[in-house]
Scaffold this active site. Structure first.
Site, mmCIF file in Angstrom:
data_model
loop_
_atom_site.group_PDB
_atom_site.id
_atom_site.type_symbol
_atom_site.label_atom_id
_atom_site.label_comp_id
_atom_site.label_asym_id
_atom_site.label_seq_id
_atom_site.Cartn_x
_atom_site.Cartn_y
_atom_site.Cartn_z
ATOM 1 N N ASP A 47 38.388 50.005 28.865
ATOM 2 C CA ASP A 47 38.905 49.968 30.235
ATOM 3 C C ASP A 47 39.200 51.373 30.749
ATOM 4 O O ASP A 47 39.051 51.650 31.944
ATOM 5 C CB ASP A 47 40.140 49.067 30.347
ATOM 6 C CG ASP A 47 40.220 48.411 31.720
ATOM 7 O OD1 ASP A 47 39.167 47.947 32.212
ATOM 8 O OD2 ASP A 47 41.306 48.376 32.314
ATOM 9 N N GLU A 140 40.085 43.751 41.623
ATOM 10 C CA GLU A 140 41.536 43.924 41.489
ATOM 11 C C GLU A 140 42.224 42.590 41.199
ATOM 12 O O GLU A 140 43.132 42.518 40.375
ATOM 13 C CB GLU A 140 42.114 44.532 42.773
ATOM 14 C CG GLU A 140 41.577 45.923 43.106
ATOM 15 C CD GLU A 140 42.125 47.020 42.207
ATOM 16 O OE1 GLU A 140 42.136 46.825 40.970
ATOM 17 O OE2 GLU A 140 42.526 48.073 42.730
ATOM 18 N N GLU A 210 33.377 40.591 34.900
ATOM 19 C CA GLU A 210 34.734 40.585 34.340
ATOM 20 C C GLU A 210 34.794 39.747 33.054
ATOM 21 O O GLU A 210 35.434 40.141 32.082
ATOM 22 C CB GLU A 210 35.753 40.064 35.363
ATOM 23 C CG GLU A 210 36.021 41.036 36.506
ATOM 24 C CD GLU A 210 36.822 42.281 36.093
ATOM 25 O OE1 GLU A 210 37.519 42.243 35.059
ATOM 26 O OE2 GLU A 210 36.734 43.293 36.811
HETATM 27 C C1 LIG Z 1 37.281 45.618 33.954
HETATM 28 C C2 LIG Z 1 38.355 45.922 34.921
HETATM 29 N N1 LIG Z 1 38.456 45.218 36.049
HETATM 30 C C3 LIG Z 1 39.427 45.497 36.940
HETATM 31 C C4 LIG Z 1 40.329 46.511 36.707
HETATM 32 C C5 LIG Z 1 41.443 46.883 37.651
HETATM 33 O O1 LIG Z 1 41.702 46.080 38.615
HETATM 34 C C6 LIG Z 1 40.202 47.200 35.512
HETATM 35 N N2 LIG Z 1 41.093 48.201 35.219
HETATM 36 N N3 LIG Z 1 39.226 46.906 34.652
#
Ligand SMILES: Cc1ncc(CO)c(N)n1
EC number: 3.5.1.-
Length: 221
Positions: A47, A140, A210
């Protein structure tokens, strides 16, 4: 009562992928305390790389908000998001030290690279404002919904992971997501049929990315 718009309609229509993205096994394992810490470390490293690529994406949303939006407040909402990414990167660095994850050696996995490529394509000046706003909201909102779930009543979230959950699960972030959603909905109200088809497609693709992103945590590292 909040007005129901296109986004709520699309979420209902694509409920199963929305739930897959916002109630992934990794997130549920944080909430019930069974999370495997090597999974958490994998997620953290991946991330961090994602967020570095998300910054230019949000910058491109900001540019579109300045150029293509009729509402001056849109720019302020996106600018707020960009500013909080600055804190977020600092937070990641502290977490990296805490969990002994050396970001300089983390290799982006396929799902991460594919998600970043998808974001890069959305940064093109050809992509319409309502489409990029819908994508921005979805990106988000998945984190907001996921991490807020880890803080809801009855959670057994390990105390050392509550910082991560508060980062995206706090009320301010929820309000910010609602502001982004309202911007997207306003733009979608006036969009052509063609743009609506594109925005719905982009929404579903964000949700798929996601899910694939959460899936990376399964492997551990
Ligand atoms: C994969 C991913 N999606 C969204 C966010 C933030 O909203 C993040 N930090 N990482």
């Amino acid at each position: 009562m909040e007005k129901r718009g296109m986004i709520d309609t699309w979420i209902d229509k694509h409920r199963s992928i929305y739930t897959a993205a916002t109630r992934h096994a990794f997130v549920v394992s944080i909430r019930d305390g069974s999370v495997d810490l090597s999974s958490f470390r994998t997620w953290l490293g991946q991330d961090y790389l994602f967020v570095r690529g998300f910054v230019p994406f949000v910058a491109s949303v900001l540019i579109k908000a300045c150029k293509d939006s009729g509402e001056s407040s849109d720019m302020e909402v996106v600018l707020g998001g960009l500013a909080s990414l600055n804190d977020e990167i600092e937070w990641f660095k502290k977490e990296g030290t805490k969990w002994d994850v050396d970001f300089s050696t983390v290799v982006p996995q396929n799902a991460n690279q594919e998600y970043r490529r998808f974001l890069e394509a959305l940064m093109s000046s050809e992509v319409k404002y309502p489409v990029i706003m819908t994508a921005f909201w979805a990106i988000e909102a998945v984190y907001q919904e996921s991490f807020a779930h880890c803080l809801e009543d009855g959670n057994k979230t390990p105390v050392e992971l509550t910082g991560a959950c508060h980062r995206w699960g706090n009320d301010g972030f929820k309000q910010y997501c609602l502001s982004v959603k309202n911007i997207a909905e306003r733009c979608l109200e006036n969009a052509s049929g063609e743009v609506l088809v594109e925005a719905e497609d982009v929404l579903v693709r964000v949700l798929e990315h996601e899910v694939a992103f959460w899936e990376m945590s399964r492997g551990g590292q």
